[in-house]
Design an enzyme around this catalytic site. Structure first.
Site, short mmCIF file in Angstrom:
data_model
loop_
_atom_site.label_atom_id
_atom_site.label_comp_id
_atom_site.label_asym_id
_atom_site.label_seq_id
_atom_site.Cartn_x
_atom_site.Cartn_y
_atom_site.Cartn_z
N TRP A 118 6.01 -10.20 -20.46
CA TRP A 118 5.35 -9.90 -19.19
C TRP A 118 5.17 -11.19 -18.41
CZ3 TRP A 118 -0.40 -8.08 -20.24
CH2 TRP A 118 -1.01 -8.92 -21.15
N HIS A 126 2.86 -8.25 2.41
CA HIS A 126 3.95 -7.79 3.27
C HIS A 126 5.24 -8.53 2.94
CE1 HIS A 126 1.05 -5.53 5.80
NE2 HIS A 126 0.24 -6.46 5.33
N HIS A 148 8.20 -3.08 2.26
CA HIS A 148 6.75 -2.95 2.16
C HIS A 148 6.20 -1.95 3.16
CE1 HIS A 148 7.18 -6.10 5.32
NE2 HIS A 148 6.07 -5.55 5.82
N ASP A 168 3.06 -1.01 5.77
CA ASP A 168 2.00 -1.52 6.64
C ASP A 168 0.97 -0.43 6.87
OD1 ASP A 168 3.47 -3.84 6.95
OD2 ASP A 168 4.15 -3.39 8.98
N HIS A 220 -3.84 -3.37 8.82
CA HIS A 220 -3.04 -4.59 8.95
C HIS A 220 -3.18 -5.22 10.34
CE1 HIS A 220 0.23 -7.39 8.72
NE2 HIS A 220 1.11 -6.65 9.36
N HIS A 250 3.34 -2.96 16.25
CA HIS A 250 2.16 -3.10 15.41
C HIS A 250 0.90 -2.69 16.18
CE1 HIS A 250 4.78 -5.55 12.82
NE2 HIS A 250 3.84 -5.45 11.88
#
Length: 258
Positions: A62, A70, A74, A76, A80, A209
Site C-alpha cells: 500500500w 481537482h 474529477h 466539481d 468549489h 464555474h
C-alpha cells in the site's frame, strides 16, 4: 432482485450493454491546471510506498498518495466556487447520490475545436444539435466532445502559450442556458477544467464555474472516450469520494451504452 435489475446484469454479462470508462489514468504524469503565481497552486499526483511485501509489511502492498481535489478526471461540487458556497447540499458529503447518475447528451464539437482551440459552445450550437437529437432533458449530463483527450502529451493538453492556456469551453450565455433553461445535472469536458483556457479574461471570469456552480450544478473535467458514446441514450455514473465539505474529487466516471 427486481426483474429490471436482473435484466441489467444479464445485458451487462452478455455485452448488450457496454461499460465505457470515461476516466484518464491518474499518475505522476497527469496534467494539472496552472494558475497565475499570485494564486495558490494545486499539486500534481505523487505517491510513496508504505510497504510492499517487505519488512514494513511482509504480506501487503500500500501507498500514500498526495494530490489536489481537482486532479485528473474529477468532479466539481458547487462549493468549489464562491457562487455556490452557501447553497444547500453543495459539498461532496451532502450531494444526494441520486444526482451522481443521469442520462448523457454528447455534443460533438471535435471538428470545430480542431480548427479553433478556443472554440466556445454557444446557445445556437446547442439548439441546432437539439433539432436533430431532441431537447436536452432536465437532469442530464451535458458532455462536450472535443477530442481534446487525444492530446496525450501534457504540453499539448494544457496548450499554454505566452498569453495563457488555449482550450475550448462554454460561452457564458450557453452555461446560463444549460443551467437555467435546460436544468442539466452539470457539464463534462475533455479539457483540464470546465472553463475555456482563456476564460479568466471573460465576463464574468470563468463563467462556466460561476454560473453552473451558482445554480447548484456539477462539473466533470479531464474526461476521455467521449467518441465512444452516442449523442443520446447513454447513462453516466460519476461518483466522487465522499469527502467531508469536499469541493471536488478525482473520480471514476463510467457510461452505460446500450
Amino acid at each position: 432482485m427486481s426483474k429490471l435489475l436482473t435484466q441489467l446484469i444479464d445485458e451487462l454479462n452478455h455485452g448488450t450493454i457496454k461499460v465505457v470508462d470515461l476516466t484518464q489514468p491518474l499518475g505522476v504524469d497527469t496534467p494539472v491546471i496552472g494558475l497565475p503565481p499570485i494564486f495558490g497552486a494545486s499539486p500534481g499526483f505523487s505517491t510513496h510506498v508504505i510497504s510492499k511485501y517487505d519488512e514494513k509489511g511482509p504480506g501487503w502492498y500500500w501507498s500514500v498518495i498526495t494530490l489536489g481535489e481537482h486532479t485528473g478526471t474529477h468532479f466539481d461540487a458547487p462549493i468549489h466556487w464562491i457562487t455556490g458556497k452557501d447553497l444547500p447540499e453543495n459539498a461532496l458529503d451532502t450531494i444526494p447520490v441520486r444526482k451522481l447518475v443521469g442520462p448523457a447528451c454528447v455534443i460533438d464539437c471535435s471538428k470545430e475545436t480542431a480548427a479553433n482551440p478556443d472554440f466556445l459552445l454557444t446557445v445556437d450550437f446547442v439548439k441546432r444539435w437539439e433539432t436533430t437529437h431532441g431537447m436536452i432533458p432536465a437532469g442530464a449530463w451535458l458532455l462536450l466532445r472535443t477530442d481534446w483527450s487525444h492530446r496525450t502529451n501534457p504540453v499539448d493538453f494544457l496548450n499554454v502559450l505566452a498569453d495563457g492556456a488555449h482550450s475550448p469551453g462554454f460561452h457564458a450565455d450557453c452555461s446560463r442556458f444549460l443551467a437555467r433553461e435546460r436544468n442539466v445535472l452539470g457539464v463534462g469536458v475533455e479539457t483540464v477544467g470546465t472553463d475555456a483556457g482563456q476564460a479568466g479574461g471573460f465576463t464574468p471570469p470563468f463563467p462556466n464555474h460561476t454560473l453552473m456552480h451558482g445554480a447548484g450544478k456539477f462539473g466533470l473535467a479531464s474526461l476521455r472516450n467521449l467518441d465512444q458514446l452516442p449523442a443520446t441514450g447513454s447513462i453516466v455514473i460519476a461518483s466522487p469520494l465522499k469527502i467531508v465539505a469536499g469541493s471536488g474529487s478525482p473520480c471514476r466516471v463510467l457510461a452505460l451504452v446500450g
